[in-house]
Each structure stands twice: as C-alpha cells, then as structure tokens.
Design a protein around this motif. Structure first.
Motif, short mmCIF file in Angstrom:
data_model
loop_
_atom_site.label_atom_id
_atom_site.label_comp_id
_atom_site.label_asym_id
_atom_site.label_seq_id
_atom_site.Cartn_x
_atom_site.Cartn_y
_atom_site.Cartn_z
N LYS A 99 -6.93 -19.39 26.60
CA LYS A 99 -5.65 -18.02 26.74
C LYS A 99 -4.93 -17.61 27.78
O LYS A 99 -3.64 -17.66 27.90
CB LYS A 99 -6.97 -17.42 25.76
N LYS A 100 -5.53 -17.46 28.89
CA LYS A 100 -5.52 -16.99 30.18
C LYS A 100 -3.89 -18.23 30.65
O LYS A 100 -3.50 -17.61 30.85
CB LYS A 100 -6.24 -17.32 31.45
N TYR A 101 -4.13 -18.67 30.61
CA TYR A 101 -3.23 -19.77 31.17
C TYR A 101 -1.98 -20.36 29.53
O TYR A 101 -1.39 -21.73 30.11
CB TYR A 101 -3.73 -21.32 31.50
N GLY A 102 -2.38 -19.75 28.37
CA GLY A 102 -1.74 -20.43 27.41
C GLY A 102 -2.29 -22.00 26.95
O GLY A 102 -0.89 -22.15 26.83
N LEU A 103 -3.30 -22.39 27.29
CA LEU A 103 -3.59 -23.40 26.68
C LEU A 103 -4.02 -23.15 25.12
O LEU A 103 -4.68 -24.21 24.33
CB LEU A 103 -4.01 -24.02 27.31
N SER A 104 -4.61 -22.24 24.32
CA SER A 104 -4.85 -22.03 23.31
C SER A 104 -4.40 -22.39 22.04
O SER A 104 -4.88 -22.17 21.17
CB SER A 104 -5.07 -20.57 22.88
N GLY A 105 -3.25 -23.04 22.32
CA GLY A 105 -2.07 -23.63 21.09
C GLY A 105 -3.07 -24.85 20.99
O GLY A 105 -3.99 -25.76 21.15
N GLN A 106 -2.57 -25.52 19.61
CA GLN A 106 -2.76 -26.72 19.21
C GLN A 106 -1.88 -27.42 20.51
O GLN A 106 -1.77 -27.69 21.06
CB GLN A 106 -1.29 -27.44 17.42
N ARG A 154 -16.37 -19.57 26.84
CA ARG A 154 -15.58 -19.21 28.72
C ARG A 154 -14.27 -20.18 28.74
O ARG A 154 -13.28 -19.60 28.86
CB ARG A 154 -16.55 -19.88 29.82
N HIS A 155 -13.99 -21.46 27.98
CA HIS A 155 -13.70 -22.38 28.27
C HIS A 155 -12.00 -21.58 27.30
O HIS A 155 -11.10 -22.22 27.21
CB HIS A 155 -13.53 -23.50 27.82
N ASP A 156 -13.03 -21.24 25.93
CA ASP A 156 -11.63 -20.73 24.90
C ASP A 156 -10.64 -19.27 25.84
O ASP A 156 -9.25 -19.30 25.77
CB ASP A 156 -11.94 -19.90 24.02
N GLU A 157 -11.84 -18.14 26.77
CA GLU A 157 -10.58 -17.12 27.59
C GLU A 157 -10.30 -17.95 28.24
O GLU A 157 -8.61 -17.37 28.86
CB GLU A 157 -11.79 -16.44 28.67
N ILE A 158 -10.27 -19.26 28.83
CA ILE A 158 -9.23 -19.86 30.02
C ILE A 158 -8.43 -20.29 29.76
O ILE A 158 -7.08 -20.37 30.19
CB ILE A 158 -10.39 -20.60 31.39
#
Length: 167
Positions: free
Chosen positions: A153-160, A147-151
C-alpha cells in the motif's frame, strides 16, 4: 509364629539340601532299621520318612510324590525336619505360589496399563506441542502477510498484478 521372611527361605533350603543329600546318600542304608528310634535319628537319612502315629521309620516312596495315606497320613508324616509335616508344607507352598503368581500378574497388568497411560499422555503432549507450534506459525504468517500488504500500500503496489491482463 515364625515370620514368613525367615520361614520360606528355611523351607526352601531344607528341601534343597534334602534333595541333594537324597541323591548322594548311600543305598545300603535301610530306613526300617531305624524303627523304634527317634524322629531325628530316622531323618538323618534323607530317603527316610518318619510317621508319628506309628513311630516307624519308612523308606520314602519316591515313585509317588506324596506318601500314600495307607502308608502314613500327611499330617503325621515327617521328612527332612521333624517339625514340618507334609500337609502344612503343601498348604504353605500352594499359598506362597498363588501369591507369587497373583503378584506377578498384578505387576504385569499394572506395568502394561501404566505403559499405555504413559504412551497416551506422551502422544497427547506431543500433539499439544505440535498444535501450539502450528498456531504460532500461522500467526507469524498472518503478521508477515499484513506487513507485506502495508508495504505494498505504501508504495502503491496493492492493485492487481500487472501481468494478469496478458493472460
């Protein structure tokens, strides 16, 4: 044949009463004075022993637990009651004592074994519950991370991590 449930308490009662009466009997009574009488008359005094073969009333030899064979053979000696001979009494008490000891040991062994079985099964049950709870917790962690990973990705925080370049 008499039932053992009746015979054993009766024998114990007779032996107990004979012991009590033997301690409280008057020392002035001499058993040999009852020679030529019946077994019942002889055994009214608990310090007396009746010998069937010689039909004599003898003073019980207190220093020896059992009357010596020279005095009267065990299967012919009567004490307390006329229908109980020493040979039968010894065999009966030995068998009953052996059965009680064996029953006690079997119960002790079974109880200890069952206690070990119960404790092992209890430990395994607790271990299974612990494993089950741990598995559920790991599943919840995995779901929360997903869930945290999906959130992210949704807000563009999935990078480094932003601050990793400063390190």
């Amino acid at each position: 044949m008499l039932d053992l449930r009746i015979l054993l308490p009766a024998l114990l009662l007779v032996c107990g009463l004979a012991t009590v009466l033997a301690q409280s009997s008057a020392p002035g009574q001499v058993c040999e004075a009852n020679n030529g009488t019946s077994c019942e008359q002889c055994l009214q005094n608990v310090t007396c022993l009746w010998c069937i073969t010689t039909k004599t009333c003898l003073t019980y030899p207190v220093k020896t637990i059992l009357p010596p064979h020279a005095l009267c053979p065990l299967n012919n000696a009567r004490w307390g009651l006329c229908w109980i001979n020493f040979q039968t009494l010894i065999i009966t008490f030995a068998v009953i004592g052996g059965v009680i000891i064996i029953a006690f040991l079997v119960c002790l062994f079974c109880c200890c074994k069952c206690e070990n079985c119960r404790s092992k099964s209890f430990e395994s049950k607790v271990q299974r519950q612990t494993d089950k709870l741990k598995t559920k917790q790991d599943e919840r962690r995995a779901e929360m991370k997903q869930r945290h990973d999906e959130i992210r990705k949704k807000y563009g925080l999935s990078g480094q991590n932003q601050y990793s370049r400063f390190a």
